[in-house]
Design an enzyme around this catalytic site. Structure first.
Site, PDB file in Angstrom:
ATOM      1  N   GLU A 184       0.664  -1.158  -0.056  1.00 41.56           N
ATOM      2  CA  GLU A 184      -0.119  -0.264   0.040  1.00 41.56           C
ATOM      3  C   GLU A 184       0.613   1.097  -0.069  1.00 41.56           C
ATOM      4  OE1 GLU A 184      -3.088   0.628  -0.378  1.00 41.56           O
ATOM      5  OE2 GLU A 184      -3.606  -1.287  -0.477  1.00 41.56           O
TER       6      GLU A 184
ATOM      7  N   TYR B 153      -6.882   6.381   4.648  1.00 46.93           N
ATOM      8  CA  TYR B 153      -6.785   5.403   3.444  1.00 46.93           C
ATOM      9  C   TYR B 153      -6.087   4.097   3.639  1.00 46.93           C
ATOM     10  CZ  TYR B 153      -5.513   2.756  -0.672  1.00 46.93           C
ATOM     11  OH  TYR B 153      -5.673   1.662  -1.412  1.00 46.93           O
TER      12      TYR B 153
ATOM     13  N   ASP C  84      -9.358   5.082  -2.589  1.00 47.16           N
ATOM     14  CA  ASP C  84      -8.317   5.858  -3.423  1.00 47.16           C
ATOM     15  C   ASP C  84      -8.864   6.577  -4.743  1.00 47.16           C
ATOM     16  OD1 ASP C  84      -8.908   3.810  -5.381  1.00 47.16           O
ATOM     17  OD2 ASP C  84      -6.857   3.110  -5.486  1.00 47.16           O
TER      18      ASP C  84
END
Ligand code: SF4
Length: 369
Positions: free
Chosen positions: A40, A123, A141
């Site tokens: 990520e 996020y 996202d």
């Protein structure tokens, strides 16, 4: 539009499409929290193909949290070199240390604990909690924002606060209980593969619920705010050579390219030529009296909203004094050309090294020392 009664059908169509079309990405093998976390962080601002290459190399070098925590910062930056946005690498390093000291080396599963780690915002916390731990959190996202801007025909800039809040709220409402890992990834994958910049609506599993498709305007969504102006910068840098060795210095721990090694230099000021700028910079930064021997190249590179013209010179010392007085660096070295690879350089300087590695006229420099 997805109405309440349609929710189950919508999510089922999306999840079935994902099961059949998901890319075989390395972090999808076991969904371990460490691997999900690194992927990520790495994929922010990075293209997928590049991300996979760096991820695979990173896992060989740093297979677990402990190996990251115990590494020197230089080794972390070296593994990140070329990916840009280096604060991500520094935060990974800090977070790994925190996991070792505050969570006994075990990646925390609790959302607030994940969110407390350096470099992890809403996020990423949502992505890790859902993808690694199957908790009911959304991960919105840019791909998901684009999909929702079309599904719900959002006709104002998608980054506006109320639109972001709407997308989060709606994604949370649609999220099927206990299936966050696949639901979140399915939405992101749909945005990456089908509802991409140029929408491929004919392949879309959720076409029947899409308002922009119904209106024939997917290409008009998402609405974006005007771009920030690009700023041009003229910068000079110098490769100071003495008896086959090149001078490099390490930047301070604060500011742009913090902790990186560099060939010294700086901005060309108004009324100055690049040659004058480089001589002034060497005097100001190291008290070296230098003379330009030749211009190597103008390297062009960009970062954030800047476009940089980097004027690169080969320099010599006017006198034999090789001992710098450092005013803008924490340490310095005289190194051979083939030793440069062991240090982490900013993108523009790395381009310069590659250029020197390729040119026949620089063979003497590569073989010197
Ligand atoms: S129908 Fe087209 S615009 Fe709508 S979500 Fe699917 S790909 Fe995107």
């Amino acid at each position: 539009m997805v109405h309440n009664k349609d929710k189950a059908r919508f999510t089922e169509a999306l999840l079935q499409w994902f099961a059949a079309n998901m890319r075989a990405l390395p972090w999808r093998k076991d969904y371990s929290p460490y691997r999900v976390w690194v992927s990520e962080i790495m994929l922010q601002q990075t293209q997928m193909e590049r991300g996979v290459t760096y991820f695979t190399r990173w896992m060989q070098r740093f297979p677990d949290v402990r190996s990251v925590a115990e590494a020197e910062e230089d080794a972390i930056l070296k593994a990140w070199e070329g990916l840009g946005y280096y604060s991500r690498a520094r935060n990974l390093h800090k977070a790994a240390k925190k996991i070792m000291t505050e969570f006994a080396g075990v990646f925390p599963a609790d959302y607030d604990a994940i969110r407390s780690l350096p470099g992890i915002g809403d996020y990423t916390a949502g992505a890790i909690a859902s993808i690694a731990f199957q908790q009911n959190y959304v991960a919105v996202d840019a791909n998901v924002e684009r999909v929702f801007s079309r599904l719900f025909d959002i006709d104002t800039p998608i980054k506006q606060k109320e639109n972001i809040a709407f997308v989060h709220r709606t994604a949370q409402e649609l999220l099927p209980d206990g299936k966050a890992r696949h639901f979140n990834q399915a939405l992101m994958e749909l945005g990456a593969l089908v509802c991409s910049k140029k929408a491929r609506c004919e392949q879309c599993p959720v076409q029947e619920w899409c308002e922009a498709y119904r209106l024939g305007i997917p290409h008009e969504r998402p609405v974006t705010a005007p771009r920030k102006a690009i700023v041009s910068l003229e910068v000079a840098t110098g490769l100071l050579e003495h008896e086959g060795h090149i001078f490099i210095q390490k930047r301070p721990e604060m500011g742009v390219w913090a902790g990186f090694w560099e060939f010294p230099g700086g901005s060309v000021e108004e009324g100055e030529t690049p040659e004058q700028a480089i001589c002034r910079e060497f005097m100001e930064e190291m008290e070296f009296d230098v003379t330009p021997r030749e211009k190597i190249a103008v390297v062009r590179h960009g970062y954030t909203t800047y476009r940089v013209n980097l004027h690169c010179y080969l320099l010599g010392l006017k006198n034999g004094n090789t001992a710098p007085v450092l005013h803008a660096a924490t340490e310095s070295r005289w190194v051979r050309f083939d030793e440069l690879d062991a240090f982490t350089f900013p993108a523009g300087h790395r381009k310069l090294i590659d250029l020197l590695r390729g040119g026949l006229q620089w063979q003497w420099l590569r073989e010197a020392g």
